[in-house]
Design an enzyme around this catalytic site. Structure first.
Site, short mmCIF file in Angstrom:
data_model
loop_
_atom_site.label_atom_id
_atom_site.label_comp_id
_atom_site.label_asym_id
_atom_site.label_seq_id
_atom_site.Cartn_x
_atom_site.Cartn_y
_atom_site.Cartn_z
N LYS A 70 -38.70 -24.46 0.13
CA LYS A 70 -38.29 -26.27 0.68
C LYS A 70 -38.48 -27.16 -0.72
O LYS A 70 -37.45 -28.13 -0.94
CB LYS A 70 -38.96 -26.78 1.79
N TYR A 103 -42.66 -20.55 2.24
CA TYR A 103 -41.55 -21.30 2.98
C TYR A 103 -41.69 -22.68 2.17
O TYR A 103 -40.42 -23.51 2.04
CB TYR A 103 -42.01 -21.32 4.55
N SER A 147 -38.70 -29.88 4.17
CA SER A 147 -39.81 -29.77 4.93
C SER A 147 -40.88 -30.63 4.47
O SER A 147 -41.10 -30.66 3.15
CB SER A 147 -40.25 -28.49 5.40
#
Length: 263
Positions: free
Chosen positions: A171, A167, A154
């Site tokens: 990533k 998150y 991401s």
């Protein structure tokens, strides 16, 4: 879901390296399904994984008889990883490609307030499951026969992102893992990553629902992504056309990073 909804990737021409087999995690919908659709259009067969048996079987049906199978389970469970790889080899005789797309993001807000148990779950699904699938695929087929892996990271792993810190951290770990695997699995297996911006999927709906025009305004290309944008790039990185590319992370982000430092 229709081909149009996934971005039209299934209309792409078939590559010269057709006839191979891919295992795609988190592929009953969204980006994972879009990648499956693109690979089937290129003459490949696929194994899809996901948590919901019914959703998986619908996806398999949409892709066509003999082209796909589904294996339901939780991505971070080693037993599920082993079963998915074994059933892929049993059904199709090989597993050339792996796409690590399964992910979760249950933690929103400042990391100073983040529940550490929830953060651990993010890493368990987004990092450890990807590593587990890579290990299983490598041991079962790729170490002896070669292949390629694409990890779906991401843009949040490439820069700080408000409210989704855990998150993004996971990533970033996936991006580093991509380089590590590329180094260790060379020369027989290539490993690369994609780092999408906001793509119109159920997973990301909270980031644009009710404000899509506003969300898209920050992208120089003037729109949010669709699964087909990521699918085409994944199909390329898996193919022989990308045969001299490994350890790289390609941002699929509509030019959003061009705005860094502007204003």
């Amino acid at each position: 879901m229709t081909q149009q909804q996934s971005g039209g990737a299934a209309d792409a021409p078939r590559a010269a390296d057709s006839g191979r087999v891919a295992l795609i995690t988190g592929a009953s919908r969204g980006i994972g399904y879009g990648i499956a659709e693109a690979l089937v259009a290129r003459g490949h067969r696929v194994c899809l994984t996901g948590r919901g048996e019914e959703a998986l079987q619908d996806a398999v049906e949409w892709l066509g008889a003999g082209r796909a199978i589904g294996v339901a389970g939780k991505a971070h469970h080693e037993e599920h990883q082993a079963e998915a790889v074994a059933r892929t080899v049993e059904a199709f005789g090989r597993v050339d490609y792996l796409v690590n797309n399964a992910g979760t993001n249950p933690v929103f807000g400042p990391i100073a307030d983040a529940d550490l148990g929830a953060v651990a779950k993010v890493y368990e699904t987004n990092v450890l499951s990807a590593l587990g699938f890579a290990q299983q695929t490598y041991r079962a087929w790729q170490r002896e026969h070669g292949g390629a892996i694409v990890n779906i990271a991401s843009v949040a792993g490439l820069s700080a992102s408000p409210f989704v810190g855990p998150y993004g951290m996971s990533k970033a770990a996936m991006i580093n893992m991509t380089m590590q695997l590329a180094h260790e699995f060379a020369p027989v297996v290539r490993v690369n990553a994609l780092a999408p911006g906001v793509v119109k999927t159920k997973f990301a709906v909270a980031l644009y629902e009710g404000r899509e025009e506003e969300a898209a305004a920050g992208y120089p290309l003037g729109r949010l992504g669709v699964p087909g944008d990521v699918a085409g790039a994944a199909a390329f990185l898996l193919s022989d056309e990308a045969g001299w590319i490994t350890g790289q992370t390609l941002a699929i982000e509509g030019g959003i990073f061009l705005n860094a430092g502007v204003g």
